[in-house]
Motif scaffolding. Structure first.
Motif, PDB file in Angstrom:
ATOM      1  N   SER A   1       0.819  -1.213   0.000  1.00 35.83           N
ATOM      2  CA  SER A   1       0.000   0.000   0.000  1.00 35.83           C
ATOM      3  C   SER A   1       0.849   1.257   0.000  1.00 35.83           C
ATOM      4  O   SER A   1       0.429   2.291  -0.559  1.00 35.83           O
ATOM      5  CB  SER A   1      -0.943   0.001   1.213  1.00 35.83           C
ATOM      6  OG  SER A   1      -0.213   0.014   2.424  1.00 35.83           O
TER       7      SER A   1
ATOM      8  N   GLY B   1      -4.202   1.467   4.086  1.00 38.11           N
ATOM      9  CA  GLY B   1      -3.445   0.234   4.267  1.00 38.11           C
ATOM     10  C   GLY B   1      -3.939  -0.576   5.448  1.00 38.11           C
ATOM     11  O   GLY B   1      -3.980  -1.804   5.405  1.00 38.11           O
TER      12      GLY B   1
ATOM     13  N   THR C   1       2.080   0.306   8.759  1.00 38.37           N
ATOM     14  CA  THR C   1       1.796   1.090   7.554  1.00 38.37           C
ATOM     15  C   THR C   1       2.350   2.501   7.681  1.00 38.37           C
ATOM     16  O   THR C   1       2.847   3.067   6.700  1.00 38.37           O
ATOM     17  CB  THR C   1       0.285   1.133   7.281  1.00 38.37           C
ATOM     18  OG1 THR C   1      -0.246  -0.197   7.293  1.00 38.37           O
ATOM     19  CG2 THR C   1      -0.010   1.761   5.930  1.00 38.37           C
TER      20      THR C   1
END
Length: 264
Positions: A83, A117, A159
């Motif tokens: 992501s 994400g 993330t």
């Protein structure tokens, strides 16, 4: 004015989150790659080491059962990597320059990408949880909710870390190099592959200092309530470390985004 700024920031964050989800759904290879690799790891290592591994708790468990939380953690790691790679792609395609030229505040850019994400990690973890009954792990509504909540907290930190690293990376190849020497060791030394009790002295200390180790422990406690496959002080410590890691990584991601906008 403040309310208008807050609304525009929230709208920008939601737009970027929605874009991440739509992009994911349109790229089926991402779903296959994020799920297939951990599944292959799980099956090969589970059956390969099953006869030589015995974990404490419930009278012992085979490696398939022990490695199950580690497989979910690997999915979270892969999702955070995939992501945040989009940051580099968006920079190359010119999309990120348009976002930065808009009135959207930088915190909205970070939260949109990171929450996108995180949402994808929770979705994929939910799919993998369907396999739990196949290895003798009963699922309850409360247990699934606790597990997905733990996944969300771990995914938020990883993330955000991936966002900070991708923002500083000039190419996808460079980001992959960072992933191999930095992000993957965080997973390898999290307790996903082997318990901390069986590690050598210095490796044990590295694992104890690794915040992802506490994320893995949180997944274990959520999936196997009352079973200590990973020995830590308390569940309160797990929450403090994992939430603290997420907060610090979000702060770092926002600081990096503010200091260096990817306009090159």
């Amino acid at each position: 004015m403040k309310n208008t700024t807050g609304y525009s920031g929230a709208l920008a964050a939601w737009t970027l989150l929605d874009r991440e989800v739509v992009r994911f759904l349109r790229q089926r290879n991402r779903l296959i790659g994020a799920l297939a690799t951990p599944l292959i790891f799980w099956l090969m290592l589970g059956y390969g080491m099953g006869s030589s591994f015995r974990a404490e708790g419930k009278g012992g468990s085979d490696y398939l059962e022990y490695f199950f939380p580690g497989m979910i953690l690997l999915v979270v790691l892969f999702t955070s990597i995939f992501s945040t790679i989009s940051i580099i792609e968006d920079r190359r395609e010119g999309f990120m320059q348009g976002v930065l030229a808009s009135p959207a505040p930088e915190w909205a850019i970070v939260m949109g990408k990171v929450l996108g994400g995180t949402a994808l990690s929770v979705f994929q973890a939910a799919l993998l949880l369907c396999l739990a009954p196949l290895i003798g792990v009963p699922l309850t509504v409360a247990g699934v909710a606790l597990m997905l909540g733990a996944v969300a907290m771990v995914a938020l930190g990883l993330t955000a870390l991936g966002h900070a690293l991708a923002w500083r990376s000039e190419s996808v190849q460079g980001y992959h190099a960072i992933m191999n020497v930095f992000l993957m060791p965080l997973w390898l030394l999290s307790g996903a592959l082997f318990p901390v009790e069986g590690a050598a002295g210095w490796v044990r200390w590295v694992m104890v200092l690794n915040p992802v180790h506490y994320g893995h422990a949180m997944l274990v406690h959520a999936l196997y309530p009352g079973v200590e496959h990973v020995r830590v002080a308390s569940e309160a410590l797990l929450i403090i470390v994992v939430v603290g890691f997420a907060v610090v990584m979000l702060a770092v991601a926002m600081l990096v985004t503010r200091d260096r906008r990817p306009l090159e």
